[in-house]
Write a protein that holds these residues in place. Structure first.
Motif, PDB file in Angstrom:
ATOM      1  N   UNK A 143      11.681  -6.793  -5.061  1.00  0.00           N
ATOM      2  CA  UNK A 143      11.674  -6.841  -6.338  1.00  0.00           C
ATOM      3  C   UNK A 143      10.166  -6.106  -6.667  1.00  0.00           C
ATOM      4  N   UNK A 144       9.279  -6.556  -6.060  1.00  0.00           N
ATOM      5  CA  UNK A 144       7.807  -6.163  -6.333  1.00  0.00           C
ATOM      6  C   UNK A 144       7.626  -4.674  -5.863  1.00  0.00           C
ATOM      7  N   UNK A 145       8.039  -4.293  -4.673  1.00  0.00           N
ATOM      8  CA  UNK A 145       8.046  -3.001  -4.099  1.00  0.00           C
ATOM      9  C   UNK A 145       8.611  -2.082  -4.994  1.00  0.00           C
ATOM     10  N   UNK A 146      10.081  -2.305  -5.305  1.00  0.00           N
ATOM     11  CA  UNK A 146      10.735  -1.495  -6.242  1.00  0.00           C
ATOM     12  C   UNK A 146      10.124  -1.270  -7.524  1.00  0.00           C
ATOM     13  N   UNK A 147       9.655  -2.374  -8.253  1.00  0.00           N
ATOM     14  CA  UNK A 147       9.371  -2.170  -9.474  1.00  0.00           C
ATOM     15  C   UNK A 147       7.920  -1.197  -9.477  1.00  0.00           C
ATOM     16  N   UNK A 156       0.129  -5.954 -13.065  1.00  0.00           N
ATOM     17  CA  UNK A 156      -0.031  -6.652 -14.019  1.00  0.00           C
ATOM     18  C   UNK A 156       1.367  -6.873 -14.578  1.00  0.00           C
ATOM     19  N   UNK A 157       1.998  -5.983 -14.893  1.00  0.00           N
ATOM     20  CA  UNK A 157       3.495  -5.912 -15.404  1.00  0.00           C
ATOM     21  C   UNK A 157       4.145  -6.542 -14.326  1.00  0.00           C
ATOM     22  N   UNK A 158       4.396  -6.260 -13.200  1.00  0.00           N
ATOM     23  CA  UNK A 158       5.095  -6.671 -12.288  1.00  0.00           C
ATOM     24  C   UNK A 158       4.819  -8.331 -11.996  1.00  0.00           C
ATOM     25  N   UNK A 159       3.387  -8.674 -12.026  1.00  0.00           N
ATOM     26  CA  UNK A 159       3.318 -10.060 -11.972  1.00  0.00           C
ATOM     27  C   UNK A 159       3.972 -10.888 -13.183  1.00  0.00           C
ATOM     28  N   UNK A 160       3.853 -10.231 -14.466  1.00  0.00           N
ATOM     29  CA  UNK A 160       4.526 -10.787 -15.590  1.00  0.00           C
ATOM     30  C   UNK A 160       5.962 -10.709 -15.391  1.00  0.00           C
ATOM     31  N   UNK A 166      -1.391 -11.056 -10.286  1.00  0.00           N
ATOM     32  CA  UNK A 166      -1.408  -9.582  -9.501  1.00  0.00           C
ATOM     33  C   UNK A 166      -1.874  -9.627  -8.245  1.00  0.00           C
ATOM     34  N   UNK A 167      -2.929 -10.451  -7.916  1.00  0.00           N
ATOM     35  CA  UNK A 167      -3.095 -10.640  -6.377  1.00  0.00           C
ATOM     36  C   UNK A 167      -1.924 -11.025  -5.550  1.00  0.00           C
ATOM     37  N   UNK A 168      -1.063 -11.827  -5.932  1.00  0.00           N
ATOM     38  CA  UNK A 168       0.152 -12.206  -5.204  1.00  0.00           C
ATOM     39  C   UNK A 168       1.178 -11.036  -5.055  1.00  0.00           C
ATOM     40  N   UNK A 169       1.301 -10.306  -6.046  1.00  0.00           N
ATOM     41  CA  UNK A 169       1.911  -9.177  -6.201  1.00  0.00           C
ATOM     42  C   UNK A 169       1.562  -8.137  -5.316  1.00  0.00           C
ATOM     43  N   UNK A 170       0.099  -7.818  -5.317  1.00  0.00           N
ATOM     44  CA  UNK A 170      -0.391  -6.812  -4.329  1.00  0.00           C
ATOM     45  C   UNK A 170      -0.141  -7.335  -2.958  1.00  0.00           C
ATOM     46  N   UNK A 171      -0.321  -8.480  -2.608  1.00  0.00           N
ATOM     47  CA  UNK A 171       0.017  -8.914  -1.461  1.00  0.00           C
ATOM     48  C   UNK A 171       1.585  -8.769  -0.852  1.00  0.00           C
ATOM     49  N   UNK A 172       2.373  -8.869  -1.867  1.00  0.00           N
ATOM     50  CA  UNK A 172       3.714  -8.779  -1.537  1.00  0.00           C
ATOM     51  C   UNK A 172       4.119  -7.501  -1.395  1.00  0.00           C
ATOM     52  N   UNK A 173       3.519  -6.432  -2.188  1.00  0.00           N
ATOM     53  CA  UNK A 173       3.784  -5.074  -1.884  1.00  0.00           C
ATOM     54  C   UNK A 173       3.206  -4.698  -0.590  1.00  0.00           C
ATOM     55  N   UNK A 174       1.861  -4.929  -0.385  1.00  0.00           N
ATOM     56  CA  UNK A 174       1.314  -4.692   0.900  1.00  0.00           C
ATOM     57  C   UNK A 174       1.979  -5.146   2.197  1.00  0.00           C
TER      58      UNK A 174
END
Length: 188
Positions: A143-147, A156-160, A166-174
């Motif tokens: 979901x994070x990668x696709x968004x 930030x939008x993905x986090x919401x 945002x840090x967790x989102x960056x980690x998931x995307x990485x």
């Protein structure tokens, strides 16, 4: 006697349309549906890897949006609200599944017809490999990668949308990028 022509419909921004929907304007709602249904369907079909389930989710999301528009705090945040509802419903459905899906949501899509047959086969194979690789990610990573990569949303939008910082989102995307890069190595 001449009948006056209807005034041409002016493209309104999301905030204006959402405010009109709150007042019961069905035409404004229709404009929002037309504007966002394709994006929500592409997101849902890639997260779920099932076109029929994606169609159901998108229909539910727009029905919920119509019913709950009064709960939207900021009319300008309508798109983010839709992304959040779509993503959450998809993730909830995936969590409820017993077996992972192996259906290609783009099975009916074909490469551009002006490409050479060999190139079309290669592109089709690459897309199939990417679809399989996406299914190997965790639902949250997918979901994070696709968004981020497909829908261009900010961290930030993905986090919401997914309920993480945002840090967790960056980690998931990485992690998703690293896993996808590894799986897609043969295609470079």
């Amino acid at each position: 006697m001449t009948v006056p022509e209807a005034a041409p419909e002016v493209e309104s921004d999301d905030a204006t349309l959402a405010a009109r929907v709150r007042d019961g304007d069905v035409r404004a709602y229709e404009q929002l549906v037309v504007r966002y249904q394709g994006q929500m369907f592409r997101l849902a079909s890639r997260i779920l890897a099932d076109r029929a389930e994606a169609e159901d989710i998108v229909q539910e999301v727009f029905l919920t949006a119509w019913r709950r528009i009064g709960q939207l705090q900021d009319d300008g945040a309508f798109a983010g609200w839709l992304y959040r509802m779509t993503t959450n419903r998809c993730l909830n459905l995936l969590r409820s599944r017993q077996l992972p899906a192996d259906v290609d949501p783009d099975a009916t899509a074909s490469p551009r017809t002006e490409t050479q047959p060999e190139q079309a086969v290669q592109v089709s194979s690459q897309l199939e490999a990417l679809t399989v690789a996406l299914q190997q990610l965790t639902p949250e990573q997918r979901a994070c990668w696709l968004l981020r990569e497909v829908h261009g949303r900010s961290y930030e939008e993905i986090g919401e949308i997914v309920g993480a910082n945002a840090t967790a989102v960056r980690g998931r995307i990485a992690r998703a990028r690293a896993q996808l890069a590894e799986v897609m190595k043969p295609w470079r």
